[in-house]
Design a protein around this motif. Structure first.
Motif, PDB file in Angstrom:
ATOM      1  N   ALA A 161     -60.658  78.138 -14.927  1.00 23.55           N
ATOM      2  CA  ALA A 161     -59.528  77.605 -14.413  1.00 23.55           C
ATOM      3  C   ALA A 161     -59.431  76.316 -14.258  1.00 23.55           C
ATOM      4  N   TRP A 162     -60.509  75.916 -13.450  1.00 30.86           N
ATOM      5  CA  TRP A 162     -60.526  74.410 -13.065  1.00 30.86           C
ATOM      6  C   TRP A 162     -60.305  73.413 -14.103  1.00 30.86           C
ATOM      7  N   ALA A 182     -56.906  69.313 -16.766  1.00 30.77           N
ATOM      8  CA  ALA A 182     -56.525  68.915 -17.897  1.00 30.77           C
ATOM      9  C   ALA A 182     -55.079  68.633 -17.856  1.00 30.77           C
ATOM     10  N   VAL A 183     -54.328  69.838 -16.893  1.00 28.25           N
ATOM     11  CA  VAL A 183     -52.848  69.428 -16.726  1.00 28.25           C
ATOM     12  C   VAL A 183     -52.618  68.336 -15.781  1.00 28.25           C
ATOM     13  N   ALA A 184     -53.544  68.016 -14.794  1.00 22.45           N
ATOM     14  CA  ALA A 184     -53.128  67.002 -13.808  1.00 22.45           C
ATOM     15  C   ALA A 184     -53.570  65.790 -14.362  1.00 22.45           C
ATOM     16  N   TYR A 185     -54.355  65.466 -15.480  1.00 25.52           N
ATOM     17  CA  TYR A 185     -54.583  64.439 -16.247  1.00 25.52           C
ATOM     18  C   TYR A 185     -53.425  63.995 -17.158  1.00 25.52           C
ATOM     19  N   LYS A 201     -48.782  60.655 -18.200  1.00 29.58           N
ATOM     20  CA  LYS A 201     -47.257  60.472 -18.354  1.00 29.58           C
ATOM     21  C   LYS A 201     -46.769  59.724 -17.461  1.00 29.58           C
ATOM     22  N   GLU A 202     -47.299  59.818 -16.243  1.00 36.30           N
ATOM     23  CA  GLU A 202     -46.769  58.984 -15.287  1.00 36.30           C
ATOM     24  C   GLU A 202     -46.836  57.596 -15.500  1.00 36.30           C
TER      25      GLU A 202
END
Ligand code: BYC
Length: 318
Positions: A294-295, A300-303, A308-309
């Motif tokens: 899960a981590w 990957a989603v946080a990265y 994108k930011e």
């Protein structure tokens, strides 16, 4: 608007003309559902199929064998990825497919519910299990759904390495000591019948075949492919010098095929319905791997969000 009848007729005409169906094309609901079922089950088989072999990575007898087995198991993860992606083009979500596997709603190949007890099992799996898989998958490179057919081309190339890897393990063992020969023979004895079961129930019991053949999802029947596999494999067993555990296996001059004994269909359905020797262990291992991973998914989603930011800020200040 065109009636459903017309759409279905034109869809079938496209199939009959050997046109590939692509993700954005109109398709009958049942075609979509059948493909999601088959492709996702195929993906699950690749992922669960990593477990029996993963069991031997740390115990491979040489560094060369370890590197080859590691690469093979890694290839299987890749195959799972291509296949999940192909199913996603039909509107299935990865989360739902994984959930269906973990809750036992979706099937995966019966073969992976058998234990791998000795090193020779890596040879038998490569030779027989990958051999059976290739027989079925070469047909699928010509399946009517474009994304599935294209995924199968690459998978088949890799599978043929896998099969040779397994055959070479067995060849080495069969040219070795008496104990090594006996280990190879025992592995072949245990994997022969389950490999024949991989092709699915006999044609008369196969509930999905007629429609799947009409839509050219499948181009050869379960029994045809099984026979083709047996015909190709018996001479390879002779080269190895192993016997196959079927007293009825015999060349038939008239049909130009091997006759073979009755498959234990009770065993097949028992395993398919979740009561094989390792079904419980396999699902437990998959669920645990998913939870422990899960981590990685969260990172990957946080990265991706962070990237994108940064890109958005650059676009604003440009
Ligand atoms: N195990 O109507 P049928 C590999 C189910 S992995 C479990 O003939 P269909 C590899 C079938 O799903 C190779 N279930 O079905 C990876 C159906 O139930 P549902 C995996 C089975 O779909 C790692 C019911 O029985 N290959 O390469 O027309 C290491 C009635 O059957 C099995 C694929 O998945 C089975 N053996 O034909 C090494 C290939 N057989 O779904 C190697 C893609 C049947 O209606 N799949 N069932 O509830 C296919 O080509 C077809 O799905 C099958 C079955 C030929 C397998």
């Amino acid at each position: 608007m065109e009636s459903n009848y017309n759409l279905e007729t034109r869809f079938q005409e496209r199939i009959d003309r050997e046109e590939k169906i692509e993700a954005r094309d109109w398709m009958p609901d049942k075609y979509r559902k059948t493909l999601i079922r088959q492709i996702s089950q195929h993906a699950h088989s690749e992922i669960v199929g990593m477990l029996p072999e993963g069991n031997w990575i740390t115990r491979a007898p040489t560094l060369r064998r370890k590197a080859a087995l590691l690469a093979k198991v890694q290839d299987e993860a890749g195959h799972g990825l291509y296949l999940y992606s192909a199913a996603e083009t039909l509107g299935a979500t990865r989360e739902q497919m994984i959930e269906d596997l973990h809750t036992g709603k979706a099937k995966y190949s019966s073969i992976f519910n058998y234990p791998t007890l000795a090193w020779a099992d890596m040879g038998a799996i490569g030779w027989l299990v990958d051999g059976a898989a290739i027989m079925n998958q070469v047909m699928l490179t010509r399946t009517s759904y474009g994304p599935y057919a294209r995924a199968m081309v690459r998978i088949c190339k890799e599978e043929s390495f896998h099969q040779r890897q397994g055959y070479e393990i067995l060849l080495t063992l069969c040219r070795g000591s008496e104990a090594q020969k006996a280990m190879a023979q025992d592995a072949v004895n245990r994997f022969w019948w389950p490999s024949l079961m991989m092709f699915g129930p006999s044609d008369k019991e196969s509930t999905n075949s007629a429609q799947s053949m009409k839509w050219k999802i499948k181009r050869k029947s379960n029994d045809e492919l099984r026979q083709q596999f047996i015909d190709a494999t018996v001479p390879q067993a002779e080269i190895l010098g192993v016997t196959l555990p079927d007293p009825e296996l015999k060349w038939d001059e008239e049909s130009q095929h091997y006759n073979f004994g009755e498959i234990d269909w009770d065993e097949f359905w028992r395993v398919v319905k979740g009561h094989g020797p390792c079904n419980e262990d396999r699902l437990k291992a998959r669920i645990s791997a998913h939870e422990k991973g899960a981590w990685v998914r969260e990172a990957a989603v946080a990265y991706a969000a962070k990237q994108k930011e940064i890109a958005d800020q650059k676009a604003i200040s440009a």
